[in-house]
Design a protein around this motif. Structure first.
Motif, PDB file in Angstrom:
ATOM      1  N   MET A   1       0.839  -1.177   0.000  1.00 35.92           N
ATOM      2  CA  MET A   1       0.000   0.000   0.000  1.00 35.92           C
ATOM      3  C   MET A   1       0.883   1.240   0.000  1.00 35.92           C
ATOM      4  SD  MET A   1      -2.981   1.167   2.640  1.00 35.92           S
ATOM      5  CE  MET A   1      -4.323   0.493   1.717  1.00 35.92           C
ATOM      6  N   PHE A   2       0.488   2.242  -0.787  1.00 40.32           N
ATOM      7  CA  PHE A   2       1.250   3.474  -0.890  1.00 40.32           C
ATOM      8  C   PHE A   2       0.686   4.527   0.048  1.00 40.32           C
ATOM      9  CE2 PHE A   2       1.652   1.429  -5.040  1.00 40.32           C
ATOM     10  CZ  PHE A   2       3.032   1.402  -5.162  1.00 40.32           C
ATOM     11  N   ASN A   3       1.575   5.346   0.596  1.00 42.76           N
ATOM     12  CA  ASN A   3       1.141   6.482   1.398  1.00 42.76           C
ATOM     13  C   ASN A   3       0.824   7.639   0.467  1.00 42.76           C
ATOM     14  OD1 ASN A   3       1.523   5.143   3.799  1.00 42.76           O
ATOM     15  ND2 ASN A   3       3.625   5.849   4.010  1.00 42.76           N
ATOM     16  N   PHE A   4      -0.163   8.434   0.849  1.00 42.99           N
ATOM     17  CA  PHE A   4      -0.525   9.594   0.053  1.00 42.99           C
ATOM     18  C   PHE A   4      -1.159  10.644   0.949  1.00 42.99           C
ATOM     19  CE2 PHE A   4      -4.094   6.705  -0.020  1.00 42.99           C
ATOM     20  CZ  PHE A   4      -5.183   7.516   0.229  1.00 42.99           C
ATOM     21  N   LYS A   5      -1.179  11.872   0.451  1.00 39.03           N
ATOM     22  CA  LYS A   5      -1.886  12.977   1.098  1.00 39.03           C
ATOM     23  C   LYS A   5      -2.990  13.415   0.149  1.00 39.03           C
ATOM     24  CE  LYS A   5       1.456  16.069   1.714  1.00 39.03           C
ATOM     25  NZ  LYS A   5       2.286  17.175   2.232  1.00 39.03           N
ATOM     26  N   ILE A   6      -4.011  14.046   0.708  1.00 37.97           N
ATOM     27  CA  ILE A   6      -5.125  14.538  -0.109  1.00 37.97           C
ATOM     28  C   ILE A   6      -5.212  16.049   0.045  1.00 37.97           C
ATOM     29  CG2 ILE A   6      -7.615  14.490  -0.492  1.00 37.97           C
ATOM     30  CD1 ILE A   6      -7.588  11.645   0.700  1.00 37.97           C
ATOM     31  N   TRP A   7      -5.153  16.759  -1.086  1.00 38.54           N
ATOM     32  CA  TRP A   7      -5.328  18.202  -1.118  1.00 38.54           C
ATOM     33  C   TRP A   7      -6.740  18.486  -1.604  1.00 38.54           C
ATOM     34  CZ3 TRP A   7      -3.388  22.560   0.664  1.00 38.54           C
ATOM     35  CH2 TRP A   7      -3.779  23.762   0.092  1.00 38.54           C
ATOM     36  N   ASP A   8      -7.564  19.101  -0.748  1.00 39.84           N
ATOM     37  CA  ASP A   8      -8.938  19.454  -1.097  1.00 39.84           C
ATOM     38  C   ASP A   8      -8.907  20.802  -1.797  1.00 39.84           C
ATOM     39  OD1 ASP A   8     -11.603  20.506  -1.038  1.00 39.84           O
ATOM     40  OD2 ASP A   8     -12.096  19.045   0.513  1.00 39.84           O
ATOM     41  N   PHE A  14      -4.975  20.536   3.144  1.00 45.93           N
ATOM     42  CA  PHE A  14      -4.823  19.096   3.188  1.00 45.93           C
ATOM     43  C   PHE A  14      -5.871  18.553   4.138  1.00 45.93           C
ATOM     44  CE2 PHE A  14      -0.544  20.230   1.747  1.00 45.93           C
ATOM     45  CZ  PHE A  14      -0.443  19.366   0.674  1.00 45.93           C
ATOM     46  N   VAL A  15      -6.446  17.417   3.793  1.00 48.71           N
ATOM     47  CA  VAL A  15      -7.458  16.822   4.655  1.00 48.71           C
ATOM     48  C   VAL A  15      -6.789  15.872   5.632  1.00 48.71           C
ATOM     49  CG1 VAL A  15      -9.286  17.011   2.926  1.00 48.71           C
ATOM     50  CG2 VAL A  15      -7.982  14.922   3.070  1.00 48.71           C
ATOM     51  N   ASP A  16      -7.402  15.713   6.770  1.00 47.72           N
ATOM     52  CA  ASP A  16      -6.905  14.780   7.784  1.00 47.72           C
ATOM     53  C   ASP A  16      -7.322  13.388   7.356  1.00 47.72           C
ATOM     54  OD1 ASP A  16      -6.105  13.380   9.985  1.00 47.72           O
ATOM     55  OD2 ASP A  16      -7.660  14.184  11.310  1.00 47.72           O
ATOM     56  N   ASN A  17      -6.357  12.598   6.954  1.00 44.69           N
ATOM     57  CA  ASN A  17      -6.649  11.247   6.478  1.00 44.69           C
ATOM     58  C   ASN A  17      -6.229  10.203   7.507  1.00 44.69           C
ATOM     59  OD1 ASN A  17      -7.677   9.456   4.613  1.00 44.69           O
ATOM     60  ND2 ASN A  17      -5.712   9.146   3.620  1.00 44.69           N
ATOM     61  N   SER A  18      -6.263  10.584   8.786  1.00 42.58           N
ATOM     62  CA  SER A  18      -5.869   9.629   9.825  1.00 42.58           C
ATOM     63  C   SER A  18      -6.870   8.483   9.938  1.00 42.58           C
ATOM     64  CB  SER A  18      -5.699  10.341  11.171  1.00 42.58           C
ATOM     65  OG  SER A  18      -6.880  11.024  11.513  1.00 42.58           O
ATOM     66  N   ASP A  19      -8.138   8.764   9.608  1.00 41.48           N
ATOM     67  CA  ASP A  19      -9.134   7.697   9.551  1.00 41.48           C
ATOM     68  C   ASP A  19      -9.113   7.141   8.134  1.00 41.48           C
ATOM     69  OD1 ASP A  19     -11.276   5.991   9.515  1.00 41.48           O
ATOM     70  OD2 ASP A  19     -12.776   7.504   9.989  1.00 41.48           O
ATOM     71  N   ILE A  45     -15.303  14.460  -4.135  1.00 38.95           N
ATOM     72  CA  ILE A  45     -14.822  15.795  -3.780  1.00 38.95           C
ATOM     73  C   ILE A  45     -13.778  16.223  -4.804  1.00 38.95           C
ATOM     74  CG2 ILE A  45     -15.287  15.521  -1.308  1.00 38.95           C
ATOM     75  CD1 ILE A  45     -12.272  15.097  -0.913  1.00 38.95           C
ATOM     76  N   ASN A  46     -13.603  17.521  -4.935  1.00 38.04           N
ATOM     77  CA  ASN A  46     -12.628  18.079  -5.857  1.00 38.04           C
ATOM     78  C   ASN A  46     -11.270  18.081  -5.143  1.00 38.04           C
ATOM     79  OD1 ASN A  46     -11.419  19.327  -7.994  1.00 38.04           O
ATOM     80  ND2 ASN A  46     -12.337  21.332  -7.638  1.00 38.04           N
ATOM     81  N   ALA A  47     -10.479  17.047  -5.386  1.00 38.79           N
ATOM     82  CA  ALA A  47      -9.244  16.879  -4.629  1.00 38.79           C
ATOM     83  C   ALA A  47      -8.167  16.217  -5.475  1.00 38.79           C
ATOM     84  CB  ALA A  47      -9.514  16.039  -3.388  1.00 38.79           C
ATOM     85  N   LEU A  48      -6.967  16.289  -4.972  1.00 39.18           N
ATOM     86  CA  LEU A  48      -5.818  15.635  -5.590  1.00 39.18           C
ATOM     87  C   LEU A  48      -5.205  14.654  -4.598  1.00 39.18           C
ATOM     88  CD1 LEU A  48      -3.958  18.782  -6.942  1.00 39.18           C
ATOM     89  CD2 LEU A  48      -5.207  17.124  -8.312  1.00 39.18           C
ATOM     90  N   THR A  49      -4.749  13.518  -5.096  1.00 37.55           N
ATOM     91  CA  THR A  49      -3.959  12.633  -4.248  1.00 37.55           C
ATOM     92  C   THR A  49      -2.494  12.857  -4.596  1.00 37.55           C
ATOM     93  OG1 THR A  49      -4.215  10.833  -5.836  1.00 37.55           O
ATOM     94  CG2 THR A  49      -5.673  10.821  -3.945  1.00 37.55           C
TER      95      THR A  49
END
Length: 135
Positions: A1-8, A14-19, A45-49
């Protein structure tokens, strides 16, 4: 599995992706948020990974696409060169785009396999610090 961040893009943060069960990505790259108040319906949602490089900066921070980084090459305790640019994922590899030295493509692996391994510092990112891109 790859780690990623989400930019809303709508909220400009950045969204909290802890859950890990709150946000989902489709195979086409669309991002969905689980709206628990709506009978667990998914809404796009309008976002980027932003993918992780799986590398850590000198400060122990994970380096992601969109990070503005400086690569510092030292020899014998002295800085012999540095390079500044934006981390991008291009042709199945992470690159340092906008290199301060030239317009050639610089692969992250090039900095990490040299005899004198480069130190990496994160200066910011293109989403929260777009002013850093102005020369």
């Amino acid at each position: 599995m790859f780690n990623f961040k989400i930019w809303d893009k709508g909220l400009n943060c950045f969204v909290d992706n802890s859950d890990k069960h709150e946000y989902y990505s489709s195979l086409s790259g669309k991002i969905f948020k689980n709206h628990f108040c709506d009978n667990k319906m998914l809404r796009q949602i309008n976002a980027l990974t932003l993918k992780s490089t799986e590398l850590l900066s000198e400060d122990g921070e994970e380096i992601y696409e969109g990070d503005i980084c400086v690569f510092i090459l030292e020899e014998g305790g002295e800085t012999i060169s540095y390079d500044i640019g934006v981390i991008k994922f291009n042709n199945a590899a992470f690159i340092l785009d906008g290199s301060s030295f030239d317009k050639d493509t610089h692969y992250l692996g090039d900095y990490l396999t040299q005899e004198n391994k480069a130190g990496i510092k994160i200066l910011g990112n293109i989403y929260e610090n777009p002013e850093m891109l102005k020369k």
